[in-house]
Design an enzyme around this catalytic site. Structure first.
Site, PDB file in Angstrom:
ATOM      1  N   LYS A  38       0.828  -1.218   0.000  1.00  0.00           N
ATOM      2  CA  LYS A  38       0.000   0.000   0.000  1.00  0.00           C
ATOM      3  C   LYS A  38       0.859   1.263   0.000  1.00  0.00           C
ATOM      4  O   LYS A  38       0.459   2.297  -0.531  1.00  0.00           O
ATOM      5  CB  LYS A  38      -0.960   0.006   1.198  1.00  0.00           C
ATOM      6  CG  LYS A  38      -2.273  -0.657   0.885  1.00  0.00           C
ATOM      7  CD  LYS A  38      -2.200  -2.158   0.871  1.00  0.00           C
ATOM      8  CE  LYS A  38      -2.526  -2.899  -0.337  1.00  0.00           C
ATOM      9  NZ  LYS A  38      -2.401  -4.342  -0.243  1.00  0.00           N
ATOM     10  N   ARG A  55      -1.052 -18.238  -2.079  1.00  0.00           N
ATOM     11  CA  ARG A  55      -0.264 -18.596  -0.900  1.00  0.00           C
ATOM     12  C   ARG A  55      -0.895 -19.802  -0.233  1.00  0.00           C
ATOM     13  O   ARG A  55      -2.092 -20.052  -0.395  1.00  0.00           O
ATOM     14  CB  ARG A  55      -0.232 -17.397   0.074  1.00  0.00           C
ATOM     15  CG  ARG A  55       0.444 -16.175  -0.531  1.00  0.00           C
ATOM     16  CD  ARG A  55       0.469 -15.015   0.451  1.00  0.00           C
ATOM     17  NE  ARG A  55       1.267 -15.283   1.628  1.00  0.00           N
ATOM     18  CZ  ARG A  55       2.581 -15.151   1.696  1.00  0.00           C
ATOM     19  NH1 ARG A  55       3.274 -14.761   0.641  1.00  0.00           N
ATOM     20  NH2 ARG A  55       3.232 -15.404   2.819  1.00  0.00           N
ATOM     21  N   HIS A  98     -22.986  14.594   4.565  1.00  0.00           N
ATOM     22  CA  HIS A  98     -22.990  15.083   3.183  1.00  0.00           C
ATOM     23  C   HIS A  98     -21.984  16.206   3.045  1.00  0.00           C
ATOM     24  O   HIS A  98     -21.924  17.068   3.916  1.00  0.00           O
ATOM     25  CB  HIS A  98     -24.391  15.594   2.829  1.00  0.00           C
ATOM     26  CG  HIS A  98     -24.453  16.193   1.460  1.00  0.00           C
ATOM     27  ND1 HIS A  98     -24.488  15.415   0.316  1.00  0.00           N
ATOM     28  CD2 HIS A  98     -24.439  17.489   1.040  1.00  0.00           C
ATOM     29  CE1 HIS A  98     -24.522  16.209  -0.744  1.00  0.00           C
ATOM     30  NE2 HIS A  98     -24.495  17.467  -0.333  1.00  0.00           N
TER      31      HIS A  98
HETATM   32  C1  LIG Z   1       2.057  -8.915  -1.221  1.00  0.00           C
HETATM   33  C2  LIG Z   1       0.982  -9.152  -0.211  1.00  0.00           C
HETATM   34  C3  LIG Z   1       0.018  -8.195  -0.011  1.00  0.00           C
HETATM   35  C4  LIG Z   1      -0.984  -8.398   0.924  1.00  0.00           C
HETATM   36  N1  LIG Z   1      -1.912  -7.422   1.105  1.00  0.00           N
HETATM   37  C5  LIG Z   1      -2.889  -7.597   2.007  1.00  0.00           C
HETATM   38  C6  LIG Z   1      -3.852  -6.591   2.249  1.00  0.00           C
HETATM   39  O1  LIG Z   1      -3.828  -5.531   1.630  1.00  0.00           O
HETATM   40  N2  LIG Z   1      -4.800  -6.813   3.175  1.00  0.00           N
HETATM   41  C7  LIG Z   1      -4.856  -7.982   3.876  1.00  0.00           C
HETATM   42  O2  LIG Z   1      -5.747  -8.151   4.709  1.00  0.00           O
HETATM   43  N3  LIG Z   1      -3.959  -8.961   3.679  1.00  0.00           N
HETATM   44  C8  LIG Z   1      -2.984  -8.796   2.768  1.00  0.00           C
HETATM   45  N4  LIG Z   1      -2.053  -9.778   2.588  1.00  0.00           N
HETATM   46  C9  LIG Z   1      -2.168 -11.010   3.388  1.00  0.00           C
HETATM   47  C10 LIG Z   1      -1.636 -10.769   4.805  1.00  0.00           C
HETATM   48  O3  LIG Z   1      -0.292 -10.405   4.741  1.00  0.00           O
HETATM   49  C11 LIG Z   1      -1.821 -12.039   5.619  1.00  0.00           C
HETATM   50  O4  LIG Z   1      -3.174 -12.430   5.591  1.00  0.00           O
HETATM   51  C12 LIG Z   1      -1.404 -11.796   7.076  1.00  0.00           C
HETATM   52  O5  LIG Z   1      -0.049 -11.439   7.147  1.00  0.00           O
HETATM   53  C13 LIG Z   1      -1.642 -13.079   7.868  1.00  0.00           C
HETATM   54  O6  LIG Z   1      -1.241 -12.880   9.186  1.00  0.00           O
HETATM   55  P1  LIG Z   1      -0.721 -14.099  10.070  1.00  0.00           P
HETATM   56  O7  LIG Z   1      -0.450 -13.531  11.406  1.00  0.00           O
HETATM   57  O8  LIG Z   1      -1.620 -15.230   9.931  1.00  0.00           O
HETATM   58  O9  LIG Z   1       0.624 -14.581   9.372  1.00  0.00           O
HETATM   59  P2  LIG Z   1       1.950 -13.838   8.935  1.00  0.00           P
HETATM   60  O10 LIG Z   1       1.776 -12.391   8.795  1.00  0.00           O
HETATM   61  O11 LIG Z   1       2.428 -14.613   7.767  1.00  0.00           O
HETATM   62  O12 LIG Z   1       2.926 -14.079  10.149  1.00  0.00           O
HETATM   63  C14 LIG Z   1       3.400 -15.345  10.477  1.00  0.00           C
HETATM   64  C15 LIG Z   1       4.707 -15.179  11.187  1.00  0.00           C
HETATM   65  O13 LIG Z   1       5.065 -16.424  11.767  1.00  0.00           O
HETATM   66  C16 LIG Z   1       6.477 -16.531  11.751  1.00  0.00           C
HETATM   67  N5  LIG Z   1       6.797 -17.956  11.916  1.00  0.00           N
HETATM   68  C17 LIG Z   1       6.404 -18.987  11.128  1.00  0.00           C
HETATM   69  N6  LIG Z   1       6.854 -20.153  11.635  1.00  0.00           N
HETATM   70  C18 LIG Z   1       7.544 -19.851  12.767  1.00  0.00           C
HETATM   71  C19 LIG Z   1       8.242 -20.626  13.728  1.00  0.00           C
HETATM   72  N7  LIG Z   1       8.312 -21.953  13.639  1.00  0.00           N
HETATM   73  N8  LIG Z   1       8.838 -19.984  14.755  1.00  0.00           N
HETATM   74  C20 LIG Z   1       8.780 -18.634  14.876  1.00  0.00           C
HETATM   75  N9  LIG Z   1       8.127 -17.861  13.981  1.00  0.00           N
HETATM   76  C21 LIG Z   1       7.514 -18.454  12.951  1.00  0.00           C
HETATM   77  C22 LIG Z   1       6.838 -15.946  10.386  1.00  0.00           C
HETATM   78  O14 LIG Z   1       8.186 -15.536  10.352  1.00  0.00           O
HETATM   79  C23 LIG Z   1       5.854 -14.793  10.265  1.00  0.00           C
HETATM   80  O15 LIG Z   1       6.428 -13.578  10.707  1.00  0.00           O
HETATM   81  C24 LIG Z   1      -1.013  -9.589   1.675  1.00  0.00           C
HETATM   82  C25 LIG Z   1      -0.038 -10.576   1.477  1.00  0.00           C
HETATM   83  C26 LIG Z   1       0.961 -10.361   0.550  1.00  0.00           C
HETATM   84  C27 LIG Z   1       2.017 -11.404   0.365  1.00  0.00           C
END
Ligand SMILES: Cc1cc2nc3c(=O)[nH]c(=O)nc-3n(C[C@H](O)[C@H](O)[C@H](O)COP(=O)(O)OP(=O)(O)OC[C@H]3O[C@@H](n4cnc5c(N)ncnc54)[C@H](O)[C@@H]3O)c2cc1C
Length: 443
Positions: free
Chosen positions: A50, A267, A432
Site C-alpha cells: 500500500k 499462498r 454530506h
Molecule cells: C504482497 C501481499 C500483499 C498483501 N496485502 C494484504 C492486504 O492488503 N490486506 C490484507 O488483509 N492482507 C494482505 N495480505 C495477506 C496478509 O499479509 C496475511 O493475511 C497476514 O499477514 C496473515 O497474518 P498471520 O499472522 O496469519 O501470518 P503472517 O503475517 O504470515 O505471520 C506469520 C509469522 O510467523 C512466523 N513464523 C512462522 N513459523 C515460525 C516458527 N516456527 N517460529 C517462529 N516464527 C515463525 C513468520 O516468520 C511470520 O512472521 C497480503 C499478502 C501479501 C504477500
C-alpha cells in the site's frame, strides 16, 4: 525452563494481536518470531504494497493534475526513494508493534520455535527455541502462509520475482509478465503500469480477482486495459525462461517476451490441514490456530479477529474472565479489498455465490457518479455501487468499484455483521457530501 500461561508461535497480525490482548489481560505470555515482528503483513505484504501504491497514486495524480486545473509539468519519480520510504514506514510500524508487546508485558523471543510435546502425555505444552525449552498451558499457532511456486517447466531456473522481490526492486522493468491475476498480482500490475512498465497479466480463470464480484472485476479489468495493461484470461503458463513465458489458451500456444516475470498464483498455509472450531481451537483443546495458517481467508483483518476470538476463549478457559464473554468467529462479513486505482471492495455474498447457493436476491445498483463528492474528486472517473438484497430485506452483499471503496466497505460490513435490513441502513444519517452516501442513495 520458563513457564507461561500462553505461548504464541508467529508474530504477524494473528500472533501480535493475540499476544497483546493476552498480556493486557494478565496472562504470562511468550511470543516466538523467527523473522521480523509484524509478519508478512507489515514486512512484505499489506503495508509495503500500500505504501508503494500510494506513491504510484501521487505520481498519477501529478500526471493528471491538469484535469483539476492544476499545472504540474513533467512529474517524475525516483524508485529507490519510493522503496526507501516504504522501508521507513515498515520500520516505524514494526517498532510500534514491539512497543505494544513491551507495554503488554509480552516476552518476545526471536528464533524458530517448534512444539516438542502435545498434551497427550504431559499437562503442559513444550516448545523449543534457540536451544531452550519453554512450557505453556495454552498455545496459539500463528505461523502464517508462504508463496506457492507451481511446477511450471523452466520457472525455477529463471530469476522470477515473487511479491517479496518485487517490493525490493529498485529499477523499473521495461516489461513485466505477471502470472496470476488475483489481488496481489493485480495490485502489482497497477503499480508497475503507473511507473511506465508494459504489464501483461496471465490468469487461468476466465476473469481476474476470483472471489470478488465478477461484474466489478470485469469493469476494473476494462479500466486497467484502458491504462495499457494486457490480459490473457483462461490462459495457462506452460513454460518459462528468463525473458519469456509460454502460454496455452484454447489449445493454442504462444510466447510472451518479457524483461521480468512476477509470480503471484497464491499462498498456502505453513502447516497443512490445520482444523479449527468456532473458537479457533484445534482438536487438541489447548492448542489454537489463527490467521493464514488455518488456510482460508488469508487476510490480515481475519487473522486479527480470529486472534481476538481465541484469546477470549483462552481467558474463559483459564477462568481469567467470565466464560460468557467468549465469542464465536464469524466469517459473515469479511471485507475483501483490491487497492488498485480505482479500488474495488466487497463484503458479504457475491451474485455468483448466491446463485450457486440458490438464494433469491434482488440487485440495486448505481453509478458512483450519483455521489456529488465522487464527481467532485474523480474527474472522468467511473465507479459502481451494487447492493444485493434478500427477499426479507436483509443486506446480503455490497460491492463497490471506485475510490475510496476500501473505506466505504466498512459501513456495509457493519450492516451485514449486525444483520441490518436495507430499510434500517437507509434510515441511518450519512454525512454530506461523502462518497459513502452512494450506499444510502443506492438503497
Ligand atoms: C504482497 C501481499 C500483499 C498483501 N496485502 C494484504 C492486504 O492488503 N490486506 C490484507 O488483509 N492482507 C494482505 N495480505 C495477506 C496478509 O499479509 C496475511 O493475511 C497476514 O499477514 C496473515 O497474518 P498471520 O499472522 O496469519 O501470518 P503472517 O503475517 O504470515 O505471520 C506469520 C509469522 O510467523 C512466523 N513464523 C512462522 N513459523 C515460525 C516458527 N516456527 N517460529 C517462529 N516464527 C515463525 C513468520 O516468520 C511470520 O512472521 C497480503 C499478502 C501479501 C504477500
Amino acid at each position: 525452563m520458563t513457564h507461561y500461561d500462553l505461548a504464541i508461535i508467529g508474530g504477524g497480525p494473528a500472533g501480535y494481536t493475540a499476544a497483546e490482548l493476552a498480556g493486557k489481560n494478565g496472562l504470562k505470555t511468550v511470543l516466538f518470531e523467527k523473522n521480523a515482528l509484524g509478519g508478512v503483513c507489515l514486512n512484505e505484504g499489506c503495508i509495503p504494497t500500500k505504501t508503494l501504491l500510494y506513491s504510484a497514486k501521487v505520481y498519477h495524480t501529478a500526471q493528471t493534475a491538469d484535469k483539476y486545473g492544476v499545472t504540474c509539468e513533467n512529474p517524475t519519480f525516483d524508485l529507490p526513494k519510493i522503496i526507501a520510504r516504504k522501508n521507513k514506514t515498515v520500520r516505524k510500524l514494526v517498532a510500534g508493534i514491539r512497543a505494544k508487546m513491551t507495554e503488554a508485558g509480552v516476552e518476545v523471543v526471536t528464533g524458530e520455535a517448534s512444539v516438542t510435546t502435545g498434551l497427550t502425555d504431559n499437562p503442559l505444552i513444550e516448545i523449543a527455541c534457540n536451544d531452550q525449552t519453554y512450557t505453556a498451558k495454552k498455545l496459539i499457532l500463528c505461523t502464517g502462509s508462504e508463496t506457492v511456486i507451481p511446477p511450471i517447466p523452466g520457472l525455477r531456473d529463471t530469476a522470477f520475482w515473487t511479491s517479496r522481490e518485487a517490493l525490493e526492486n529498485r529499477e523499473v522493468p521495461a516489461s513485466l509478465v505477471i502470472i496470476g491475476g488475483g489481488v496481489i498480482g493485480i495490485e502489482f500490475a497497477t503499480f508497475f503500469n503507473t511507473l511506465g512498465t508494459h504489464v501483461t497479466v496471465v490468469e487461468m480463470a476466465d476473469e481476474i480477482l476470483g472471489g470478488m464480484d465478477k461484474e466489478l472485476s470485469t469493469l476494473l479489468r476494462a479500466e486497467l486495459t484502458k491504462k495499457g495493461i494486457d490480459f490473457h484470461l483462461a490462459a495457462k503458463v506452460v513454460a518459462a525462461t528468463d525473458h519469456s513465458v509460454e502460454i496455452e489458451k484454447d489449445g493454442e500456444k504462444s510466447v510472451l517476451a518479457t524483461a521480468q516475470i512476477l509470480l503471484s498464483v497464491g499462498r498456502r498455509p505453513t502447516l497443512a490441514g490445520v482444523k479449527i472450531n468456532e473458537f479457533m481451537q484445534t482438536p487438541d483443546p489447548n492448542i489454537y490456530a489463527c490467521g493464514d495458517v488455518t488456510g482460508f481467508s488469508l487476510l490480515a483483518h481475519t487473522a486479527v479477529r480470529e486472534a481476538e476470538v481465541a484469546v477470549a476463549h483462552i481467558l474463559g478457559e483459564l477462568r481469567i474472565t467470565n466464560c460468557e464473554l467468549r465469542t464465536k468467529m464469524s466469517y459473515t462479513a469479511i471485507p475483501g479489498v483490491v487497492y488498485t486505482n480505482p479500488e474495488v471492495a466487497g463484503v458479504g455474498k457475491t451474485e455468483e455465490v448466491l446463485q450457486k447457493e440458490g438464494i433469491p436476491y434482488t440487485v440495486k445498483q448505481l453509478p458512483m457518479a450519483f455521489s456529488g463528492r465522487f464527481v467532485a474528486e474523480n474527474e472522468q472517473g467511473n465507479g459502481v455501487c451494487k447492493i444485493l438484497e434478500g427477499t426479507d430485506g436483509a443486506i446480503l452483499g455490497v460491492h463497490l468499484l471506485g475510490n475510496p471503496a476500501s473505506e466505504l466497505i466498512v459501513i456495509a460490513g457493519i450492516a451485514i455483521e449486525q444483520g441490518m435490513t436495507a430499510k434500517q441502513l437507509k434510515a441511518v444519517v450519512f454525512p454530506h457530501p461523502t462518497v459513502g452516501e452512494i450506499i444510502k442513495e443506492t438503497l
